[in-house]
Write an enzyme that holds these catalytic residues in place. Structure first.
Site, short mmCIF file in Angstrom:
data_model
loop_
_atom_site.label_atom_id
_atom_site.label_comp_id
_atom_site.label_asym_id
_atom_site.label_seq_id
_atom_site.Cartn_x
_atom_site.Cartn_y
_atom_site.Cartn_z
N TYR A 91 0.84 -1.19 0.00
CA TYR A 91 0.00 0.00 0.00
C TYR A 91 0.88 1.25 0.00
CZ TYR A 91 -3.73 -3.34 0.83
OH TYR A 91 -4.60 -4.41 0.70
N ARG B 225 -6.88 -14.37 10.41
CA ARG B 225 -7.79 -15.47 10.06
C ARG B 225 -8.02 -16.46 11.20
NH1 ARG B 225 -5.53 -17.86 4.62
NH2 ARG B 225 -3.52 -17.11 5.39
N CYS C 247 -8.51 -22.18 11.57
CA CYS C 247 -8.57 -21.72 10.18
C CYS C 247 -7.89 -22.74 9.28
CB CYS C 247 -7.88 -20.36 10.07
SG CYS C 247 -7.53 -19.87 8.37
N ALA D 95 -22.02 -30.29 6.51
CA ALA D 95 -23.37 -29.72 6.67
C ALA D 95 -24.13 -30.43 7.78
CB ALA D 95 -24.13 -29.81 5.35
N LYS E 299 -3.12 -30.52 1.90
CA LYS E 299 -4.51 -30.23 2.26
C LYS E 299 -4.89 -30.76 3.65
CE LYS E 299 -7.46 -28.55 0.34
NZ LYS E 299 -8.40 -28.96 -0.70
#
Length: 665
Positions: free
Chosen positions: A180, A332, A355, A411, A448
């Site tokens: 930035y 995170r 996370c 789920a 993973k």
């Protein structure tokens, strides 16, 4: 943990000062954008709930998202905290009061995006920058700031800091990291000036030096000032090794800032061109850039905050104890679980929702201006929604009523967790011998393993809440009816799409990613085709490559990896390329004849034939509709979740599971 017993993380839970400010422990929630401020830059109720939840969860120092010192022409997105007007002070004071209520300390990070901002969003023809160097990521026009613009910007930073002090905010952080505006002056990659603000190290430091002097003038010498900077811009990730700032430069910057009287240094890495070193995808290991903070720590005598994919309290304690840094920083980790510190203090590490570095947060933040929805967390539905959804807001009206949950994927387990918290009695059926569903498969490819952390968390929640889980059990209609369930939640996932229109797709040497990932089929040192380059296809190709196979990936779309978030695609393709994997975009599978696969080139319409030992077809998944008619007919309340509702990603599974359980009436 028994009363009076000391926890095992003594360093993590010890206090430490930043200047005159005492921080109650060594955990810092570092800045992350969230797109939940009001449209005029005012702190929102959602902001107060968001940061308050992290303070309540035990984070010692909470640092807000980067706030705009020039809201009119220096925004990063449409909803962002601003500090360039006195009208923002009351909201900032409310935020400070909320964080203080829980014994935590608040800093606000202030910045200007410079060349990494969007010109149209800011109503300008070009973005202010150290030089005209265009960002390769956002491709916006930029101009070299005049000395008058530099002076004006310096005063905007100082005025913003003064407002923070007036609002009762405990400290200000100047954002000089991640490419930035301040960082654009620091780095020789972006600073090509020939005046007193460019060229030599001293000249490149001058803009930040003048901001620091102006902040001290406005706020006094005892107001704590933290500087965040990229100690290494890792330009090798952009194919530009040796350019930009390297760690040697970072250490030099740190020494200079310590000499200027800065109270603490927040050490990060990267710019937009090397974004994966700033906001890491799953391929980056915990602590991978700790060497940056450690090198800075050795060179200065002021506190050092280190961000480095820190996910576990044990690792945090280790690096603190070894003196590699004074504070551990993460955005995170505390986004995924605001109670991370409380759980660590109470010895409840298994309850931490760690996370998984999926970058859904970054993906949604970058899309937020177009989508109009805030940043989200794939595994914590409440993230950025704490003002509307929290554990305390859940109705506790379950009255032990039974809810049958078919499928123990993310789920089903999320639904069962929320149902149990509400006082229902969920009974979970899982046809496999283990819980996890698609996530169990998603955690199998190389790098993973973190994805499996979600299963660990959900599984432990099932045990803790006493949820009945019946493994190796696909329930019959009679078994479900015997439960007299108040509701039936269907979360039995999806099936691989194997289009019957493709001749030979049922052949003996044709496999699905499921068979490869779950170990039903093991291919080693073979010549293998992977058809389809979505995330599942690419990760399956990586796993096959790791096992010594010669892999060729075919994709019907114009580019490999359609729909994959670019940071994740860069990450996984970087590893896939090391295996010499061949890539064929614009190739549609039309036929399989034994070991020969025929593809149509979507551009030329010509057919090409290739010979392989095995063919893995990864063309997506479709919802499992098994029992749908019977269930809908037999039970009054049937709710479909996750892939059973619509094939999707982890976020879809967790969100639909949470909402179905929270909204069950």
């Amino acid at each position: 943990m028994k009363k009076g017993e000391t926890h095992m993380y003594n360093t993590l839970f010890s206090s430490c000062n930043i200047g005159t400010l005492e921080i109650p422990n060594r955990a810092v929630m570092t800045a992350m954008g969230n797109h939940i401020a009001e449209e005029d830059g005012t702190v929102s109720d959602a902001d107060i709930a968001f940061y308050g939840a992290r303070a309540k969860g035990g984070v010692g120092l909470v640092i807000t998202e980067c706030a705009c010192v020039d809201f009119r022409t220096g925004k990063g997105n449409l909803r962002q905290i601003a500090v360039d007007d006195d009208k923002y002070i009351p909201g900032l004071k409310k935020l400070a009061d909320e964080v203080h209520k829980y014994g935590s300390v608040l800093a606000v990070q202030i910045y200007h995006p410079g060349r990494q901002g969007i010109a149209e969003l800011n109503g300008v023809e070009s973005m202010k920058s150290a030089s005209k160097t265009e960002c390769r990521c956002v491709h916006q026009p930029a101009h070299e700031m005049t000395t008058d613009e530099i002076k004006e910007m310096t005063e905007l930073f100082a005025a913003g800091a003064k407002r923070l002090k007036e609002a009762g905010v405990d400290a200000v952080e100047l954002h000089g990291a991640h490419g930035y505006l301040i960082g654009q002056f620091l780095s020789p990659y972006t600073n090509k000036r020939t005046d007193r603000y460019g060229g030599s190290f001293e000249n490149r430091m001058r803009f930040l030096d003048e901001i620091l002097d102006a902040v001290r003038r406005e706020c006094g010498g005892d107001y704590p000032v933290i500087v965040r900077f990229s100690a290494d811009e890792h330009m090798e990730y952009a194919g530009l090794p040796g350019e930009g700032l390297c760690l040697e430069d970072g250490v030099k910057i740190a020494k200079h800032l310590a000499g200027k009287g800065v109270d603490a240094l927040d050490v990060s890495a990267g710019i937009y061109e090397t974004m994966n070193t700033a906001w890491e995808p799953v391929g980056f290991d915990q602590g991978w850039k700790m060497n940056g903070a450690e090198a800075v720590k050795k060179a200065v005598r002021i506190p050092v905050i280190a961000a480095s994919v820190i996910r576990e309290p044990g690792y945090a304690e280790e690096v603190l104890k070894e003196g590699k840094c004074d504070f551990i920083g993460s955005a995170r980790a505390f986004f995924a679980d605001p109670d991370w510190m409380r759980k660590a203090r109470e010895g409840k590490e298994k309850e931490i929702r760690k996370c998984i570095s999926c970058l859904y947060c970054m993906e949604t933040l970058m899309a937020a201006d177009m989508s109009g929805t805030p940043m989200g967390c794939a595994i914590n539905f409440q993230g950025c929604r704490e003002d509307k959804y929290s554990d305390e807001m859940l109705k506790k009206d379950g009255e032990k009523r039974v809810v049958a949950v078919i499928g123990a994927g993310p789920a089903g387990m999320e639904a069962a967790r929320i149902l149990a918290m509400r006082g229902f009695s969920p009974v979970v059926f899982e046809k496999q011998g283990e819980v996890g569903g698609q996530i169990a498969l998603a955690s199998k490819p190389p790098k993973k393993e973190k994805t499996g952390w979600l299963i660990d968390y959900q599984k432990y929640q099932m045990e803790k809440l006493g949820v009945e889980v019946r493994l190796n059990k696909a329930p019959t209609l009679e078994e479900l009816k015997a439960l007299h369930p108040y509701a039936v939640f269907v979360s039995h996932g999806s099936n691989p799409i194997m289009p019957k229109s493709i001749r030979g797709i049922g052949g003996a040497n044709v496999y699905t990613p499921v068979e490869i990932l779950n170990g039903t089929v093991t291919l080693e040192n073979k010549n293998v085709a992977v058809v389809g380059s979505g995330m599942t296809g690419i990760e399956t190709a990586e796993l096959l490559g790791d096992r010594g196979n010669k892999v060729t990936v075919f994709e019907m779309a114009d580019d490999i990896g359609p729909g994959i978030f670019f940071q994740n695609l860069i990450d996984v393709m970087g590893r896939v390329s090391t295996h010499g994997t061949k890539l064929y975009p614009k190739h549609r599978l039309v036929e399989i004849d034994g070991t020969t696969a025929a593809f149509e080139n979507t551009e030329t319409k010509e057919q090409e034939r290739f010979d392989f030992d095995a063919i893995v077809v990864s063309l997506g998944t479709s919802s499992n509709t098994e029992l749908k008619e019977e269930l809908d007919k037999e039970f009054e309340r049937v709710v479909y979740l996750g892939d059973a509702k619509q094939a999707g990603r982890i976020e879809n599974a967790v969100r639909t599971g949470y909402l179905a359980a929270a909204q069950l009436n």
